[in-house]
Structures are given as structure tokens and as C-alpha cells.
Design an enzyme around this catalytic site. Structure first.
Site, PDB file in Angstrom:
ATOM      1  CG  ASN A 192      52.004  38.600  36.022  1.00  0.00           C
ATOM      2  OD1 ASN A 192      52.813  37.782  36.436  1.00  0.00           O
ATOM      3  ND2 ASN A 192      51.352  38.437  34.883  1.00  0.00           N
TER       4      ASN A 192
ATOM      5  CE  LYS B  80      61.893  57.004  28.147  1.00  0.00           C
ATOM      6  NZ  LYS B  80      62.983  57.529  28.927  1.00  0.00           N
TER       7      LYS B  80
ATOM      8  CE  LYS C 136      39.835  31.515  32.566  1.00  0.00           C
ATOM      9  NZ  LYS C 136      41.002  32.310  32.353  1.00  0.00           N
TER      10      LYS C 136
HETATM   11  O1  PMT Z   1      55.225  31.889  38.941  1.00  0.00           O
HETATM   12  P1  PMT Z   1      55.210  31.858  40.463  1.00  0.00           P
HETATM   13  O2  PMT Z   1      55.922  33.042  41.064  1.00  0.00           O
HETATM   14  O3  PMT Z   1      55.726  30.550  41.008  1.00  0.00           O
HETATM   15  O4  PMT Z   1      53.690  31.998  40.963  1.00  0.00           O
HETATM   16  C1  PMT Z   1      52.770  30.986  40.696  1.00  0.00           C
HETATM   17  C2  PMT Z   1      51.456  31.563  40.128  1.00  0.00           C
HETATM   18  C3  PMT Z   1      50.716  32.278  41.248  1.00  0.00           C
HETATM   19  C4  PMT Z   1      51.689  32.510  38.956  1.00  0.00           C
HETATM   20  C5  PMT Z   1      50.643  30.336  39.554  1.00  0.00           C
HETATM   21  O5  PMT Z   1      50.589  29.369  40.504  1.00  0.00           O
HETATM   22  C6  PMT Z   1      49.262  30.749  39.103  1.00  0.00           C
HETATM   23  O6  PMT Z   1      48.321  30.843  39.847  1.00  0.00           O
HETATM   24  N1  PMT Z   1      49.136  30.977  37.762  1.00  0.00           N
HETATM   25  C7  PMT Z   1      47.931  31.497  37.161  1.00  0.00           C
HETATM   26  C8  PMT Z   1      47.796  32.947  37.476  1.00  0.00           C
HETATM   27  C9  PMT Z   1      46.662  33.563  36.708  1.00  0.00           C
HETATM   28  O7  PMT Z   1      46.903  34.167  35.712  1.00  0.00           O
HETATM   29  O8  PMT Z   1      45.466  33.275  37.180  1.00  0.00           O
HETATM   30  P2  PMT Z   1      44.144  33.777  36.428  1.00  0.00           P
HETATM   31  O9  PMT Z   1      43.102  33.512  37.415  1.00  0.00           O
HETATM   32  O10 PMT Z   1      44.301  35.139  35.898  1.00  0.00           O
HETATM   33  O11 PMT Z   1      44.006  32.792  35.173  1.00  0.00           O
HETATM   34  C10 PMT Z   1      43.359  31.538  35.275  1.00  0.00           C
HETATM   35  C11 PMT Z   1      43.936  30.557  34.264  1.00  0.00           C
HETATM   36  O12 PMT Z   1      43.720  31.079  32.941  1.00  0.00           O
HETATM   37  C12 PMT Z   1      45.416  30.320  34.394  1.00  0.00           C
HETATM   38  O13 PMT Z   1      45.668  28.954  34.168  1.00  0.00           O
HETATM   39  C13 PMT Z   1      46.011  31.189  33.285  1.00  0.00           C
HETATM   40  O14 PMT Z   1      47.231  30.601  32.772  1.00  0.00           O
HETATM   41  C14 PMT Z   1      44.929  31.163  32.239  1.00  0.00           C
HETATM   42  N2  PMT Z   1      44.868  32.368  31.385  1.00  0.00           N
HETATM   43  C15 PMT Z   1      44.656  33.597  31.922  1.00  0.00           C
HETATM   44  C16 PMT Z   1      44.565  34.690  31.089  1.00  0.00           C
HETATM   45  C17 PMT Z   1      44.690  34.520  29.703  1.00  0.00           C
HETATM   46  N3  PMT Z   1      44.629  35.532  28.861  1.00  0.00           N
HETATM   47  N4  PMT Z   1      44.912  33.296  29.202  1.00  0.00           N
HETATM   48  C18 PMT Z   1      44.996  32.211  30.015  1.00  0.00           C
HETATM   49  O15 PMT Z   1      45.186  31.087  29.562  1.00  0.00           O
END
Ligand code: PMT
Length: 398
Positions: free
Chosen positions: A206, A285, A338
């Protein structure tokens, strides 16, 4: 308020890096006052440093009219932080022994602000037991020492002794200037994207650059916390004073976070973890015509949810939510699902917010139901606000 840096330059070849450091400090709108030793002038000219710092360079205890001067006290009093870079074995030895026989050593003896010493010399000089004993003694006095880097040295030897690059010294100066209100806290930060391989040349990922997570790690370390950073592949440098655990996939991030979390006080989960991975990655590949069939996905473990289920009462978990529509509503659901103490919502649809920007627009949602909305600001500032909140929540815990 403009911060004043007293930059002491002693006589080592690495003094050639100091003009670049001065430029970084000036770019950050700091006032830079340079004090040079006589030997330093053999390596870089006072004219160069005066032009870049926009200040007269001081190198002499005595005015031309031979009147005794108290300039050393004025210089010491005006500094918010003092730095010696490069610091030779000679100046390190003098400061350790309390010798004040030129302008720089006299000023250093009189300072009351934080002092950062950046040793740089030949590897055998650096490893000399007397130099090492002196550095330990200076550390004990509460001075900050920025360890030299390992590498090819100007003298032809390879080893520890290289002056770190100006960007790293700049970061160490900012760290020395920061109040140490997070001292004693262990903070785990995750940053960046994960990569989920399909075959040796293709993967799912991503747009996360890691800037948000790195900003949290940098500010936490500058404020005195013991910081461990679990990061996916990054394109930006990692702060010098954090422990980096590099991972690639969501599964690797899960394993490292679960291993480190039990010893932590606070977890800030800024990483953008891939929700899915290719179900059957290949070792070789994949031919083009098989790609569509091979793109079968399976769900990755939700790391923050797993952490939430083993979390002790005294631990604080901060999650992020990157959303484009109904961000607050969705983030509220995530907070409960969470078991986090706080969610930082980025509305990634807004200009200057979220992925890859140096700025962000965030709202904090706390378990208490409290909400805190913030304007567009640099990610470093967002990081400080997150840490303020997490620290306050941690202090309230038993
Ligand atoms: O890295 P940058 O370019 O500075 O951008 C910042 C950012 C947008 C990446 C950051 O600020 C941000 O929002 N990170 C979380 C992005 C995300 O994955 O959001 P989510 O809504 O999918 O996940 C929610 C939370 O669950 C997050 O804390 C994520 O780390 C966590 N998660 C998600 C999926 C997973 N399988 N395990 C997790 O722990």
C-alpha cells in the site's frame, strides 16, 4: 521562540561536514553561534562558517585591545544547546579534566544547557582506553554522546570513528533540546507498509511511506523513551536512537509485535498492515497467463486485535484508522473491536492528510468517548500530541 545552538568545532578532518550541519540548523530557523579552536581553522575556514551561520565566528579569548573579555560567559549563557562536532580526543580529554585554556573549552566549562559531544577520530585513537574512559566519565556527567559511525576513515583505516552525517547530528541536537518527559517508558511503534509476496518479483502493498510512524518513534526517543520500531520496508531513514526491527510481511510484523509487546508500556500502531496476502505464493516467477488464477487471497491476522486480547491493564494501545468516508463512525467501531485505548483517525481524503505527506489531519477518539479534532499540522507535531495523550492515559493506570 528561536533556539540558539552553540556549535563548537575542534580540529579534525570531519570538520568538512560542519558547513552542511550549519545549513540544516539555519533551515530549521535556529540561531547558530560557532566557536572554533585554532586547529579547526586548518580544516574549515571561519569565513565559510560565518557566512553560513550569519554570525561572527568566535575563536579568541582576547579582544584586539587586550582587554580581558567575558565573552565566554555571554556565549555560554545564550545557548539553548551546545554541540562539539567533531570532538577530537584532545578536546574530549580537556573537558573531562576540567581544562579551560581556550575559548571553546572555557565556554563549555561555563554552560548550563545540554551538551552534545560528537567524537570523531582514527579508530585506534577512539578505542584508546583513556579516550573510552573519558567518554564514560562525560556520559556520567549527563552529557549526550553521539557515537561515531563505523566505516572507511580519512586516515585509511576502517573502523569506528567517522563523524555521523549532518542529518543525524541535527536529529541528535533536536533530541538534546527536547524535555525528557517520557524517560522510563518503553514504547513500541509500528510503521510503514507490509509487503505480501505473490512470487519473487511481485507483491501486494500500500501507499504508506512510514513517515507517521517514524515521526512517533523519533519524538518518543527524543523525549527520553526507550523506543523499539517494528517497520515494514521503508524509503526514509530511521532515527539513530531507536531499535529497528525490520520486517516485510504482516505475519512477520505480527510475530515481532507479539514478542515485544509484553515488555512495553505503550504501543502505537501506525503501520498500514496489508489485510490480505496471496494464498499460495510461488518460489519462482509466475507466468503471465497464470496470474489471474493465482491471485487468490487469504486474510492476514489482525495484529492490534491480537494485542488487545493479551494486553495488561497498565499497557496503552494506540491504533490508527485510515479512512476516506465516514471516518469517525468507522473509527469508533474499530476502537471497540480492537480493544484499543485510543484511535487516531486520518481522513486520508483531505489534502495534506495520510499517506506519504509530511503533514496530517487527525482526530483522536478515546475509550472514554472523548474526541479531539486537530487541524492540518506536521506529522512531528501530530506525533507529540499522540505521545502526550498516550502518556497521560498511561499515568492514570494502576
Ligand atoms: O506511513 P505514512 O505515509 O506516513 O501514512 C500514515 C498512515 C496513513 C499509514 C497512518 O497514519 C495510518 O493511518 N496507519 C494505519 C493504516 C491502516 O492500516 O488503517 P486500518 O484502518 O486498515 O487499520 C486500523 C488499525 O489496525 C491500524 O492501527 C493498523 O496498524 C491495525 N491493523 C490493521 C490490519 C491488520 N492486519 N493488523 C493491524 O494491526
Amino acid at each position: 521562540m528561536t533556539q540558539s545552538v552553540l556549535l563548537g568545532v575542534s580540529g579534525g578532518i570531519a570538520a568538512y561536514k560542519i558547513p552542511f550541519l550549519v545549513r540544516l540548523l539555519k533551515k530549521a530557523e535556529m540561531n547558530v553561534q560557532i566557536v572554533m579552536t585554532e586547529a579547526a581553522k586548518q580544516f574549515v575556514t571561519p569565513m565559510t562558517l560565518a557566512a553560513l551561520s550569519e554570525n561572527r565566528v568566535c575563536d579568541n579569548m582576547w579582544e584586539d585591545d587586550h582587554q580581558p573579555s567575558v565573552e565566554h560567559i555571554t556565549l555560554a549563557d545564550a545557548a539553548d544547546v551546545a554541540v562539539i562536532a567533531p570532538a577530537t580526543a584532545n578536546i574530549i580529554g580537556k573537558i573531562t579534566s576540567g581544562i579551560a585554556d581556550d575559548l571553546l573549552t572555557t565556554v563549555i566549562t561555563a554552560i548550563r544547557c545540554p551538551l552534545l559531544i560528537c567524537p570523531s577520530m582514527n579508530v585506534n585513537m577512539y578505542n584508546n582506553p583513556i579516550v573510552q574512559r573519558n567518554l564514560r566519565a562525560l556520559k556520567k556527567c549527563g552529557y549526550h554522546i553521539l557515537d561515531p559511525e563505523y566505516g572507511f576513515l580519512a586516515c585509511g583505516w576502517t573502523g569506528a570513528g567517522r563523524l555521523p552525517e549532518p542529518e543525524i547530528i541535527f536529529e541528535a541536537i533536536q533530541s538534546a533540546l527536547s524535555p525528557k518527559d517520557l524517560l522510563g517508558l518503553k514504547i513500541l511503534v509500528t510503521a510503514g507498509p507490509t509487503e505480501e509476496p505473490l512470487d519473487p518479483v511481485r507483491f501486494i502493498t500500500n501507499r504508506s511511506s512510514g513517515k507517521m510512524g517514524i515521526a512517533v518513534a523519533r519524538r518518543a526517543a527524543a523525549r527520553g523513551a526507550d523506543v523499539t520500531l517494528v517497520a515494514g520496508p521503508l524509503k526514509i531513514p530511521v532515527p539513530f536512537n531507536v531499535k529497528l526491527i525490520a520486517v516485510r510481511t504482516a505475519q512477520e510484523m505480527y510475530e515481532k509485535v507479539m514478542a515485544f509487546f509484553p515488555q512495553m508500556d505503550i504501543l502505537v500502531k501506525a503501520a498500514a498492515v496489508a489485510d490480505f496476502r496471496p494464498a499460495r505464493p510461488r518460489d519462482s516467477k509466475m507466468p503471465k497467463d497464470e496470474l489471474d488464477k493465482a491471485l487468490q487471497l487469504e486474510t492476514n491476522l489482525d495484529i492490534i486485535k491480537a494485542v488487545g486480547s493479551v494486553k495488561k491493564d497498565c499497557q496503552i494501545v494506540v491504533g490508527f484508522a485510515a479512512e476516506t468516508d465516514r471516518p469517525i463512525e468507522k473509527a469508533k467501531k474499530k476502537l471497540t473491536k480492537k480493544n484499543a485505548d485510543m484511535i487516531v483517525v486520518n481522513d486520508v481524503g483531505l489534502p495534506g492528510a495520510g499517506f506519504d505527506h509530511d503533514t496530517n489531519v487527525v482526530t483522536f477518539i478515546l475509550r472514554s468517548g472523548e474526541m479531539e479534532q486537530h487541524e492540518l499540522m506536521p506529522k512531528e507535531k501530530v506525533a507529540d500530541l499522540i505521545l502526550d495523550r498516550a502518556n497521560a492515559l498511561q499515568r492514570k493506570k494502576p
